[in-house]
Design a protein around this motif. Structure first.
Motif, PDB file in Angstrom:
ATOM      1  N   GLY A 136      43.686  34.201  39.508  1.00 28.54           N
ATOM      2  CA  GLY A 136      44.965  34.862  39.745  1.00 28.54           C
ATOM      3  C   GLY A 136      45.917  34.822  38.581  1.00 28.54           C
ATOM      4  N   LEU A 137      45.751  33.876  37.673  1.00 30.25           N
ATOM      5  CA  LEU A 137      46.696  33.802  36.562  1.00 30.25           C
ATOM      6  C   LEU A 137      46.337  34.868  35.528  1.00 30.25           C
ATOM      7  CD1 LEU A 137      47.175  29.959  35.999  1.00 30.25           C
ATOM      8  CD2 LEU A 137      48.324  31.504  37.587  1.00 30.25           C
ATOM      9  N   PRO A 138      47.385  35.495  34.921  1.00 24.69           N
ATOM     10  CA  PRO A 138      47.118  36.579  33.970  1.00 24.69           C
ATOM     11  C   PRO A 138      46.390  36.084  32.726  1.00 24.69           C
ATOM     12  CG  PRO A 138      49.450  36.020  33.992  1.00 24.69           C
ATOM     13  CD  PRO A 138      48.816  35.237  35.092  1.00 24.69           C
ATOM     14  N   ILE A 139      45.625  37.010  32.125  1.00 25.99           N
ATOM     15  CA  ILE A 139      44.855  36.678  30.929  1.00 25.99           C
ATOM     16  C   ILE A 139      45.292  37.588  29.796  1.00 25.99           C
ATOM     17  CG2 ILE A 139      42.519  36.776  29.928  1.00 25.99           C
ATOM     18  CD1 ILE A 139      41.450  35.928  32.671  1.00 25.99           C
ATOM     19  N   VAL A 140      45.471  37.022  28.603  1.00 28.89           N
ATOM     20  CA  VAL A 140      45.822  37.824  27.423  1.00 28.89           C
ATOM     21  C   VAL A 140      44.813  37.552  26.323  1.00 28.89           C
ATOM     22  CG1 VAL A 140      48.290  37.837  27.958  1.00 28.89           C
ATOM     23  CG2 VAL A 140      47.372  36.018  26.500  1.00 28.89           C
ATOM     24  N   SER A 141      44.685  38.582  25.432  1.00 31.66           N
ATOM     25  CA  SER A 141      43.759  38.387  24.300  1.00 31.66           C
ATOM     26  C   SER A 141      44.477  38.701  22.991  1.00 31.66           C
ATOM     27  CB  SER A 141      42.525  39.281  24.445  1.00 31.66           C
ATOM     28  OG  SER A 141      41.697  38.814  25.485  1.00 31.66           O
ATOM     29  N   GLY A 142      44.542  39.980  22.621  1.00 33.77           N
ATOM     30  CA  GLY A 142      45.170  40.368  21.360  1.00 33.77           C
ATOM     31  C   GLY A 142      46.690  40.327  21.443  1.00 33.77           C
ATOM     32  N   PRO A 143      47.367  40.470  20.288  1.00 33.50           N
ATOM     33  CA  PRO A 143      48.828  40.368  20.245  1.00 33.50           C
ATOM     34  C   PRO A 143      49.540  41.391  21.139  1.00 33.50           C
ATOM     35  CG  PRO A 143      47.912  40.985  18.100  1.00 33.50           C
ATOM     36  CD  PRO A 143      46.769  40.627  18.964  1.00 33.50           C
ATOM     37  N   ASP A 144      48.930  42.526  21.345  1.00 36.14           N
ATOM     38  CA  ASP A 144      49.563  43.514  22.229  1.00 36.14           C
ATOM     39  C   ASP A 144      49.683  42.972  23.649  1.00 36.14           C
ATOM     40  OD1 ASP A 144      49.738  45.185  20.117  1.00 36.14           O
ATOM     41  OD2 ASP A 144      48.006  46.444  20.674  1.00 36.14           O
ATOM     42  N   ASP A 145      48.586  42.305  24.102  1.00 38.45           N
ATOM     43  CA  ASP A 145      48.619  41.681  25.423  1.00 38.45           C
ATOM     44  C   ASP A 145      49.750  40.647  25.505  1.00 38.45           C
ATOM     45  OD1 ASP A 145      46.285  43.034  25.810  1.00 38.45           O
ATOM     46  OD2 ASP A 145      44.989  41.262  25.881  1.00 38.45           O
ATOM     47  N   TRP A 146      49.885  39.895  24.396  1.00 40.32           N
ATOM     48  CA  TRP A 146      50.878  38.812  24.395  1.00 40.32           C
ATOM     49  C   TRP A 146      52.280  39.386  24.608  1.00 40.32           C
ATOM     50  CZ3 TRP A 146      49.987  33.783  21.279  1.00 40.32           C
ATOM     51  CH2 TRP A 146      48.626  33.445  21.252  1.00 40.32           C
ATOM     52  N   PHE A 147      52.540  40.518  23.893  1.00 44.50           N
ATOM     53  CA  PHE A 147      53.866  41.122  24.023  1.00 44.50           C
ATOM     54  C   PHE A 147      54.091  41.684  25.418  1.00 44.50           C
ATOM     55  CE2 PHE A 147      54.252  40.917  19.419  1.00 44.50           C
ATOM     56  CZ  PHE A 147      55.568  40.486  19.331  1.00 44.50           C
TER      57      PHE A 147
END
Lengths: 522, 361
Positions: B308-319
């Motif tokens: 359920g917790l969100p997942i990020v990869s590249g910097p775009d995801d982070w933003f």
């Protein structure tokens, strides 16, 4: 007479076993006008270090001992070994091969052997039939029956009153080859729970060496059925603990190694006024009247304040100790044994460094005149060799040979190397050793070049008596070496003997797997 | 004879796990509390931070700290006593050898307790990388294996160890005052950007140069841009691993470092946090900070323990995640609440630890 005990290290010279045996023997020897001192083997490096009349090797299971014993013999010294542990009869145990090889090699170099028990005497008589053996029991410390009676009485009265026993187990807790020490203690721990009956309680102190107190060792001790405390052994703590405890617990298992042990722990305990509970193999049978084999008997006697060791039984203790552990008696036996040996063999004059066979070339005579001494010792360095043996052999004017297996970067006199490309053996002779070769061989040398600090010549393969199998050890691994050693080492030794017929060669090999189970010396 | 509650400190992270329990044990009646720190603990603590922390914690509780260099030295300090011996890093894994050997050697009067020391934790709940690195049959020398969650969620507890399980909960929840998951929820969006990025690049989860480089690359690009627009980015190295401190990685100039022990960090000031799978995510969830897991673009890193917790990869995801956390954090917090609830953590953690430490006389 000046007697020198050669020990493996400075630390060993101050260990409990050494102190029990030699310090107490030294006290007795002094009364007889003899002097006993101890030196670590590493400190015996030059001719001037060998100034004693008699040398006794104690637990120095290395090739360095071969070199020294050989040299001592050349100098006309009396040499012997002192054996108090049986590492020699377990023929099925490969790990102990190096000890068996050591004993056999030393057997050809020594004048006598000492040991601590009649059982060990039997072993030595069997393994070294040509060597005279004397039994010198581990001597007891200075003994005053009134003092022992006083302590025994006081402890017994206290135990009777409190019905609580302080039990001591003391000694070396481990051995690299045999399950002894705290393993025996735990194996016989059930006996201790029998001290917790009939209204009695007991607690145990374990006094032992740090090396034994590994997680495994400590984990084993958790199985003891009574409360216990562990302390690190020191001589001072042993004295204090013996004074404080009522009972010493001495469990012995039945393996050969344990059955050969001396009585010293029981003697030490009794002389400190402790009752002794000895269980397992009846090692302490000669002291049986003074000990207990069953906890119930000990408790019953203590309940009546009439234990086995008390004022009335002091005459028995005195009689047993004088028969079994008198330091003066021990020193006397030693001295008369040595005296007997020297009168028996006076006809055999020492060689004093002069080779006795006819192969001595004029070049060796030149060396002898130039350096003042010459020795016919040769050390063949194996895969795990002893650097002290290498150094000593060269210091005494002998040869140090690198076998194919040796990876040490010493300045050898002779090298057996493999040609990496063909797998053939290359025999290289350092210029320092050329003079040791016979004249005809010297003529067949071709220059090779420098290795470390020495210039080497190559011996043409056609001039060696045995051919080494090619490729056997190309790209060698330890497993290949073990496989090859059986065939290769005898060839190498035979070659050395052919090249240097006046030299006696010994193999320096600390690896149990590579130690050749055969006579290496000429 | 009074009973003894003894704590072993060996890894620097032990201090953080044991801290609440040291406080709790001090409040228990008729208990002598002892702290035994290994010499390796002091060697590992390169900066001296954790020695000072341990001294401060124990000083405040009036507890002397004894040092041991060998199992026997620790046994000598314990012999003649009985009670409970507690470790926050004990298992058959080589990195846990100090406590494991000491547990094997401990005097027989002690019951030995191994604590789960993190959310994903060797022997309790493995990441796929834990399985690969250590295998699935992790054993304990402990008599009691003390977990955070109900058995169903402790999927990596070996069958041979299951009978030792006692579920108490995360020691973090012993800290005074309630720490509800949503406590820190601000009333309205704030017009600032302040985020925390946690690195555990030393971890087996990020084994291999590729994963480390991918994480650092995304972090650098995000941090560069975020600081350029006036935001603040904090980097928090794992206290035991400290990869970015030790490996000489060049970090963006404007980032700030979070080096303090987590219990001294004001987590509430962060609007969001990003980390590869790590226990710090659990601390942040408890503090009500919206979190995202970092995963490599190919999905090699196992994030399945954080459903359920969100997942990020590249910097775009982070933003994208940072924007969501700042502008509309509520849905993120609701998801975290769901995540927390399904772990089955008990409400009476304090009572459960008190019972455990009181049980053995």
């Amino acid at each position: 007479m000046r007697i020198c005990v050669v020990t493996q290290s400075e630390a060993f010279a101050s260990s409990a076993g050494m102190r029990i045996r030699y310090d107490r023997l030294a006290a007795g020897a002094a009364a007889l006008g003899a002097e006993i001192s101890a030196v670590p083997i590493g400190s015996l490096r030059s001719k001037s270090d060998l100034a004693h009349d008699v040398y006794l090797f104690a637990k120095t299971y290395s090739a360095h001992a071969f070199v020294l014993a050989h040299r001592m013999r050349e100098l006309g010294k009396r040499t012997g070994i002192d054996i108090f542990d049986d590492y020699f009869t377990q023929r099925s145990d490969t790990r102990l091969r190096q000890y068996r090889t050591w004993l056999r090699t030393m057997g050809g170099l020594i004048d006598f052997a000492l040991c601590s028990t009649p059982r060990l005497e039997g072993v030595l008589n069997r393994l070294l039939p040509a060597v005279p053996v004397a039994v010198i029991a581990d001597p007891s410390q200075a003994y005053d029956p009134r003092r022992v009676a006083f302590f025994a009485g006081r402890k017994s009265a206290e135990a009777q009153e409190t019905r609580h026993l302080r039990v001591l187990w003391f000694g070396i807790g481990d051995n690299p080859y045999f399950p002894v020490g705290i393993r025996d203690l735990v194996a016989f721990g059930g006996e201790l729970s029998r001290l917790n009956r009939r209204g009695w309680s007991a607690e145990l102190t374990v006094l032992t060496n740090l090396r034994a107190l590994t997680p495994d060792g400590l984990n084993l001790l958790r199985r003891l059925p009574i409360p216990y405390a562990i302390e690190e052994w020191t001589p001072e703590r042993e004295v204090a603990a013996l004074e404080r405890h009522h009972v010493c617990f001495l469990p012995v298992n039945g393996q050969d190694f344990s059955r050969m042990k001396s009585l010293n722990r029981a003697v030490t305990a009794l002389v400190a006024g402790c009752q002794v509970l000895a269980v397992g193999y009846p090692l302490y049978e000669p002291l049986a009247d003074l000990l207990y084999g069953a906890p119930e008997a000990l408790l019953a006697d203590l309940a009546e304040n009439k234990p086995a060791l008390r004022a009335e039984t002091m005459p028995v203790l005195t009689e047993r100790l004088s028969a079994l552990a008198d330091p003066y008696q021990g020193a006397n036996t030693f001295a008369s044994f040595l005296h007997h040996l020297s009168t028996a063999s006076d006809t055999a004059q020492p060689s004093i460094g002069t080779p006795t066979n006819g192969h001595l070339s004029r070049n060796i005579l030149r060396t002898l005149v130039k350096t003042g001494f010459y020795s016919n010792i040769g050390i063949i360095n194996g895969a795990f060799s002893d650097s002290n043996a290498h150094k000593s052999a060269q210091t005494f004017g002998g040869l140090s040979v690198k076998s194919h297996f040796c990876r040490e970067r010493f300045n050898f006199d002779v090298r057996f190397d493999f040609f990496e490309d063909t797998g053939e053996t290359n025999i290289l002779i350092a210029e320092q050793a050329v003079e040791f070769l016979t004249d005809d061989l010297r003529g067949s040398l071709v220059p090779f070049g420098r290795i470390l600090d020495r210039t080497f010549y190559r011996l043409l393969a056609t001039r060696t008596p045995v051919s080494f199998r090619r490729n056997l050890l190309r790209d060698p691994t330890r497993m290949k070496e073990i496989a090859a050693a059986t065939e290769l080492m005898p060839s190498l030794i035979a070659t050395c003997r052919h090249l240097f017929p006046h030299v006696t060669f010994y193999v320096s090999e600390r690896s149990a797997l590579l130690a050749q189970d055969q006579e290496a010396a000429a | 004879m009074n009973r003894t509650i003894a704590f072993i400190v060996d890894l620097v992270q032990d201090v953080n796990v044991l801290r609440p329990l040291l406080g709790l044990s001090r409040t228990l009646p008729d208990a002598e509390v002892r702290v035994l720190a290994s010499t390796k603990f002091y060697e590992r603590d390169g900066t001296g931070l954790w020695r000072r922390e341990l001294e401060e914690i124990c000083g405040g509780l009036d507890l002397p700290v004894a040092t041991f260099a060998s199992e026997f030295e620790a046994v000598r300090a314990l012999q003649g006593r009985r009670g409970v011996l507690v470790s926050a890093s004990e298992s058959t894994v080589p990195g846990h050898a100090t406590a494991h050997n000491l547990f094997r050697a401990a005097p027989p009067g002690f019951v030995k307790v191994t604590l789960q020391h993190g959310f994903e934790c060797v022997g309790f709940l493995h990441n796929a990388a834990h399985d690969a690195a250590h295998g699935r049959r992790i054993g304990f020398a402990a008599d009691v294996v003390c977990g955070w969650f109900e058995p169903a969620f402790l999927r990596s507890l070996a069958p041979s160890e299951r009978s030792k399980l006692y579920v108490a909960g995360p020691p973090l929840l012993l800290e005074p005052g309630p720490r509800p998951v949503r406590d820190a929820a601000p009333e309205a969006p704030e017009h600032r950007l302040e985020g925390l990025v946690c690195e555990n690049l030393h971890s087996v989860r990020l084994g291999g140069a590729d994963l480390k480089a991918l994480f650092l690359d995304a972090f650098e690009k995000f941090a560069d841009e975020a600081t350029r627009i006036g935001g603040t980015v904090w980097l928090r190295p794992h206290p035991g691993g400290r990869y970015t401190d030790r490996s000489g990685v060049r970090l963006p100039a404007n980032i700030r470092k979070s080096d303090a022990p987590i219990y001294k960090e004001d987590l509430g000031r962060f609007q969001f946090a990003i980390s590869a799978p790590s226990s710090v995510l659990f601390d942040l969830v408890l503090a009500g900070v919206p979190v995202a897991l970092w995963q490599d673009p190919e999905g090699q890193i196992d994030c399945s323990n954080y459903p359920g917790l969100p997942i990020v990869s590249g910097p775009d995801d982070w933003f994208e995640f940072a924007g969501q956390a700042i502008l509309n954090p509520e849905p993120l917090r609701a998801t975290q609440e769901q995540f927390y609830k399904q772990l089955g953590i008990h409400d009476d953690v304090r009572n459960r630890y008190a019972q455990l430490l009181n049980s053995f006389n």
